[in-house]
Design a protein around this motif. Structure first.
Motif, PDB file in Angstrom:
ATOM      1  N   LYS A 139     -16.040   1.116 -58.459  1.00 26.03           N
ATOM      2  CA  LYS A 139     -14.914   0.597 -59.259  1.00 26.03           C
ATOM      3  C   LYS A 139     -13.770   1.615 -59.325  1.00 26.03           C
ATOM      4  CE  LYS A 139     -17.055   2.144 -63.567  1.00 26.03           C
ATOM      5  NZ  LYS A 139     -17.800   1.732 -64.753  1.00 26.03           N
ATOM      6  N   ASN A 140     -14.052   2.890 -58.985  1.00 26.17           N
ATOM      7  CA  ASN A 140     -12.998   3.921 -58.979  1.00 26.17           C
ATOM      8  C   ASN A 140     -12.199   3.943 -57.679  1.00 26.17           C
ATOM      9  OD1 ASN A 140     -14.132   4.575 -61.383  1.00 26.17           O
ATOM     10  ND2 ASN A 140     -14.741   6.654 -60.849  1.00 26.17           N
ATOM     11  N   MET A 141     -12.610   3.136 -56.705  1.00 28.44           N
ATOM     12  CA  MET A 141     -11.886   3.127 -55.430  1.00 28.44           C
ATOM     13  C   MET A 141     -10.433   2.702 -55.643  1.00 28.44           C
ATOM     14  SD  MET A 141     -14.288   1.660 -52.385  1.00 28.44           S
ATOM     15  CE  MET A 141     -15.396   2.795 -51.559  1.00 28.44           C
ATOM     16  N   LEU A 142      -9.582   3.338 -54.893  1.00 30.46           N
ATOM     17  CA  LEU A 142      -8.160   3.026 -54.949  1.00 30.46           C
ATOM     18  C   LEU A 142      -7.853   1.848 -54.017  1.00 30.46           C
ATOM     19  CD1 LEU A 142      -5.548   4.393 -56.132  1.00 30.46           C
ATOM     20  CD2 LEU A 142      -5.295   5.463 -53.888  1.00 30.46           C
ATOM     21  N   ALA A 143      -8.539   1.819 -52.874  1.00 27.05           N
ATOM     22  CA  ALA A 143      -8.313   0.775 -51.877  1.00 27.05           C
ATOM     23  C   ALA A 143      -9.547   0.657 -51.000  1.00 27.05           C
ATOM     24  CB  ALA A 143      -7.103   1.127 -51.014  1.00 27.05           C
ATOM     25  N   ALA A 144      -9.677  -0.497 -50.363  1.00 23.36           N
ATOM     26  CA  ALA A 144     -10.786  -0.715 -49.426  1.00 23.36           C
ATOM     27  C   ALA A 144     -10.362  -1.756 -48.414  1.00 23.36           C
ATOM     28  CB  ALA A 144     -12.028  -1.189 -50.173  1.00 23.36           C
ATOM     29  N   GLY A 145     -11.028  -1.744 -47.274  1.00 25.76           N
ATOM     30  CA  GLY A 145     -10.691  -2.742 -46.263  1.00 25.76           C
ATOM     31  C   GLY A 145     -11.607  -2.659 -45.068  1.00 25.76           C
ATOM     32  N   TYR A 146     -11.348  -3.517 -44.120  1.00 22.98           N
ATOM     33  CA  TYR A 146     -12.069  -3.465 -42.842  1.00 22.98           C
ATOM     34  C   TYR A 146     -11.154  -3.987 -41.747  1.00 22.98           C
ATOM     35  CZ  TYR A 146     -12.978  -8.468 -43.766  1.00 22.98           C
ATOM     36  OH  TYR A 146     -12.843  -9.811 -44.041  1.00 22.98           O
ATOM     37  N   CYS A 147     -11.478  -3.583 -40.528  1.00 21.80           N
ATOM     38  CA  CYS A 147     -10.783  -4.105 -39.354  1.00 21.80           C
ATOM     39  C   CYS A 147     -11.849  -4.725 -38.467  1.00 21.80           C
ATOM     40  CB  CYS A 147     -10.047  -2.991 -38.615  1.00 21.80           C
ATOM     41  SG  CYS A 147      -8.989  -3.633 -37.299  1.00 21.80           S
ATOM     42  N   MET A 148     -11.664  -5.981 -38.110  1.00 18.04           N
ATOM     43  CA  MET A 148     -12.657  -6.687 -37.294  1.00 18.04           C
ATOM     44  C   MET A 148     -12.133  -6.859 -35.874  1.00 18.04           C
ATOM     45  SD  MET A 148     -14.520 -10.324 -38.044  1.00 18.04           S
ATOM     46  CE  MET A 148     -13.111 -11.342 -37.643  1.00 18.04           C
ATOM     47  N   TYR A 149     -12.955  -6.400 -34.924  1.00 19.35           N
ATOM     48  CA  TYR A 149     -12.597  -6.508 -33.512  1.00 19.35           C
ATOM     49  C   TYR A 149     -13.361  -7.679 -32.921  1.00 19.35           C
ATOM     50  CZ  TYR A 149     -11.802  -1.693 -35.000  1.00 19.35           C
ATOM     51  OH  TYR A 149     -11.432  -0.580 -35.720  1.00 19.35           O
ATOM     52  N   GLY A 150     -12.675  -8.811 -32.764  1.00 23.88           N
ATOM     53  CA  GLY A 150     -13.341 -10.003 -32.256  1.00 23.88           C
ATOM     54  C   GLY A 150     -12.407 -10.763 -31.351  1.00 23.88           C
ATOM     55  N   SER A 151     -12.404 -12.111 -31.475  1.00 25.45           N
ATOM     56  CA  SER A 151     -11.516 -12.921 -30.642  1.00 25.45           C
ATOM     57  C   SER A 151     -10.057 -12.567 -30.942  1.00 25.45           C
ATOM     58  CB  SER A 151     -11.761 -14.410 -30.888  1.00 25.45           C
ATOM     59  OG  SER A 151     -11.661 -14.682 -32.275  1.00 25.45           O
ATOM     60  N   SER A 152      -9.813 -12.114 -32.190  1.00 25.51           N
ATOM     61  CA  SER A 152      -8.529 -11.478 -32.513  1.00 25.51           C
ATOM     62  C   SER A 152      -8.871 -10.246 -33.335  1.00 25.51           C
ATOM     63  CB  SER A 152      -7.632 -12.430 -33.313  1.00 25.51           C
ATOM     64  OG  SER A 152      -8.246 -12.773 -34.540  1.00 25.51           O
ATOM     65  N   CYS A 153      -7.927  -9.351 -33.479  1.00 20.40           N
ATOM     66  CA  CYS A 153      -8.176  -8.130 -34.269  1.00 20.40           C
ATOM     67  C   CYS A 153      -7.569  -8.343 -35.651  1.00 20.40           C
ATOM     68  CB  CYS A 153      -7.532  -6.935 -33.562  1.00 20.40           C
ATOM     69  SG  CYS A 153      -7.837  -5.376 -34.418  1.00 20.40           S
ATOM     70  N   GLN A 154      -8.430  -8.378 -36.672  1.00 17.17           N
ATOM     71  CA  GLN A 154      -7.975  -8.684 -38.032  1.00 17.17           C
ATOM     72  C   GLN A 154      -8.204  -7.491 -38.953  1.00 17.17           C
ATOM     73  OE1 GLN A 154      -8.418 -12.568 -39.474  1.00 17.17           O
ATOM     74  NE2 GLN A 154      -7.589 -13.146 -37.508  1.00 17.17           N
TER      75      GLN A 154
ATOM     76  N   VAL B  51      -8.202  -6.496 -42.951  1.00 16.04           N
ATOM     77  CA  VAL B  51      -8.228  -7.048 -44.313  1.00 16.04           C
ATOM     78  C   VAL B  51      -8.191  -5.887 -45.298  1.00 16.04           C
ATOM     79  CG1 VAL B  51      -9.583  -8.409 -45.960  1.00 16.04           C
ATOM     80  CG2 VAL B  51      -9.428  -9.136 -43.572  1.00 16.04           C
ATOM     81  N   LEU B  52      -7.278  -5.957 -46.257  1.00 18.89           N
ATOM     82  CA  LEU B  52      -7.001  -4.810 -47.130  1.00 18.89           C
ATOM     83  C   LEU B  52      -6.808  -5.224 -48.579  1.00 18.89           C
ATOM     84  CD1 LEU B  52      -6.021  -1.744 -47.418  1.00 18.89           C
ATOM     85  CD2 LEU B  52      -3.717  -2.649 -47.049  1.00 18.89           C
ATOM     86  N   SER B  53      -7.331  -4.411 -49.487  1.00 14.85           N
ATOM     87  CA  SER B  53      -6.978  -4.536 -50.902  1.00 14.85           C
ATOM     88  C   SER B  53      -6.617  -3.167 -51.445  1.00 14.85           C
ATOM     89  CB  SER B  53      -8.139  -5.101 -51.725  1.00 14.85           C
ATOM     90  OG  SER B  53      -7.766  -5.096 -53.100  1.00 14.85           O
ATOM     91  N   THR B  54      -5.486  -3.108 -52.142  1.00 16.76           N
ATOM     92  CA  THR B  54      -5.103  -1.861 -52.821  1.00 16.76           C
ATOM     93  C   THR B  54      -5.277  -2.036 -54.331  1.00 16.76           C
ATOM     94  OG1 THR B  54      -2.786  -2.589 -52.817  1.00 16.76           O
ATOM     95  CG2 THR B  54      -3.480  -1.136 -51.026  1.00 16.76           C
ATOM     96  N   GLY B  55      -6.126  -3.005 -54.709  1.00 17.91           N
ATOM     97  CA  GLY B  55      -6.421  -3.219 -56.123  1.00 17.91           C
ATOM     98  C   GLY B  55      -5.604  -4.328 -56.760  1.00 17.91           C
ATOM     99  N   THR B  56      -4.768  -5.002 -55.966  1.00 15.99           N
ATOM    100  CA  THR B  56      -4.003  -6.148 -56.492  1.00 15.99           C
ATOM    101  C   THR B  56      -4.142  -7.323 -55.527  1.00 15.99           C
ATOM    102  OG1 THR B  56      -2.030  -5.238 -55.420  1.00 15.99           O
ATOM    103  CG2 THR B  56      -2.272  -4.788 -57.771  1.00 15.99           C
ATOM    104  N   GLY B  57      -5.365  -7.811 -55.380  1.00 15.30           N
ATOM    105  CA  GLY B  57      -5.613  -8.928 -54.475  1.00 15.30           C
ATOM    106  C   GLY B  57      -5.974  -8.465 -53.069  1.00 15.30           C
ATOM    107  N   VAL B  58      -6.203  -9.433 -52.189  1.00  9.29           N
ATOM    108  CA  VAL B  58      -6.648  -9.146 -50.815  1.00  9.29           C
ATOM    109  C   VAL B  58      -5.701  -9.833 -49.831  1.00  9.29           C
ATOM    110  CG1 VAL B  58      -8.564  -9.365 -49.168  1.00  9.29           C
ATOM    111  CG2 VAL B  58      -9.049  -9.113 -51.612  1.00  9.29           C
ATOM    112  N   ASN B  59      -5.303  -9.099 -48.803  1.00  4.20           N
ATOM    113  CA  ASN B  59      -4.426  -9.657 -47.771  1.00  4.20           C
ATOM    114  C   ASN B  59      -5.015  -9.415 -46.385  1.00  4.20           C
ATOM    115  OD1 ASN B  59      -1.791 -10.600 -49.173  1.00  4.20           O
ATOM    116  ND2 ASN B  59      -2.257  -8.629 -50.129  1.00  4.20           N
ATOM    117  N   GLY B  60      -4.813 -10.387 -45.495  1.00  5.81           N
ATOM    118  CA  GLY B  60      -5.333 -10.273 -44.138  1.00  5.81           C
ATOM    119  C   GLY B  60      -4.205 -10.230 -43.118  1.00  5.81           C
TER     120      GLY B  60
END
Length: 324
Positions: free
Chosen positions: A144-159, A161-170
């Motif tokens: 819960k102390n994390m400032l931000a989290a995300g992942y990058c997916m390498y698949g049919s497209s490279c996506q 996904v990020l959250s800086t603590g105010t919702g999630v955007n792809g």
């Protein structure tokens, strides 16, 4: 030439522009976080290219780790790095040190490389007290102390996904521009889903609440349709689908792995952070996942994450077992 269409392509919301917009909401910000994130994005673009070239798994595991360590150190904004690939944490030399700790799995699901299944990079970012000498304890904080989290997916497209603590955007990588473009703004996970995702090969070793929950998914007693099973075996891909379509991802503890299999710092925490930010839940079988306080950098934990109502159901089954 369609000049109007070309002009429109320069008015896209790139990931850098998005983060700079977020930065303006914090007048005290000096842009350090934006610089750090741009180095993570660069690392992801590099790994994406390497994955698409079809390098073998062992090479890619080592390469991805080196790419992210170098990218993070050279940002000048990090002090401690924890990678799934390294037994020990990396302490950045004082001349290149900043105020952020980054925990990451450079290539999650890499055993799937040879069959072209989606794989990815997972990361979480902590802020530490400025001025103090960095210690290992600085990164052993609850999620819960994390400032931000995300992942990058390498698949049919490279996506990405990020959250800086105010919702999630792809964001999706546009190869012709070499930029991640906002394609999934403000991702919200459905409150209840139609999919469950678990390795049923471990069923004989499950505890009672997990077995009961999966049984309910297949044979619901309330008249609702049965849930569909979808399990890729690459956490990034399974969680990405869960985030977009709803449902639940389960990696429970079992007799073979009483502490679960997934690592707390760089798998459980970032994915739980994203799920909560998208309106879902993440639970360990005992507590809210983000309240866990790790004692070791490679600690493991069971995890149930996904749609709010689906996780609520498994929480009730665990509570009933405790109250027996």
């Amino acid at each position: 030439m369609d000049h109007a269409a070309d002009a429109h392509r320069t008015d896209l919301m790139t990931i850098t522009r998005h983060v700079l917009n977020e930065q303006t909401k914090h007048p005290e910000s000096r842009g350090d976080f934006t610089i750090l994130l741009s180095h993570i994005v660069l690392g992801c673009k590099f790994v994406c290219t390497a994955v698409n070239k079809g390098e073998e798994q062992k090479k890619l595991d080592v390469l991805s780790n080196e790419v992210f360590i170098k990218a993070l150190v050279s940002s000048g904004r990090t002090c401690i790095l924890v990678s799934e690939e390294d037994d020990e944490a990396t302490f950045v030399e004082p001349s290149k040190r900043g105020k952020y700790c980054v925990v990451f799995d450079p290539l999650d699901g890499s055993s799937n490389i040879d069959c072209a299944v989606s794989i990815g990079t997972i990361f979480g970012i902590y802020l530490i007290k400025e001025g103090a000498e960095p210690k290992l304890e600085d990164v052993l904080q609850p999620g819960k102390n994390m400032l931000a989290a995300g992942y990058c997916m390498y698949g049919s497209s490279c996506q990405f996904v990020l959250s800086t603590g105010t919702g999630v955007n792809g964001f999706t990588l546009d190869p012709s521009l070499g930029e991640f473009i906002l394609t999934h703004p403000d991702i919200k996970i459905p409150k209840k889903g139609k999919i469950y995702s678990v390795n049923e090969g471990n069923a004989k070793n499950w505890d009672n609440p997990t077995a009961k929950y999966v049984e309910r998914c297949k044979f619901p007693t309330d008249g609702s349709p049965a849930k569909s099973l979808r399990y890729i075996g690459s956490m990034v891909a399974d969680v990405h689908r869960t985030l977009l379509y709803g449902g639940i991802f389960l990696y429970p503890a079992d007799k073979k792995s009483p502490s679960g299999k997934l690592r707390v710092l760089y798998e459980v925490f970032p994915m739980s952070f994203l799920m909560e930010q998208a309106g879902g839940q993440a639970f360990t079988g005992k507590q809210r996942a983000l309240d866990l306080v790790p004692t070791q950098i490679h600690e493991r934990s069971p995890i149930f994450l996904g749609s709010y109502d689906d996780v609520e159901e498994i929480k009730a089954l665990y509570a009933a077992q405790v109250n027996k």
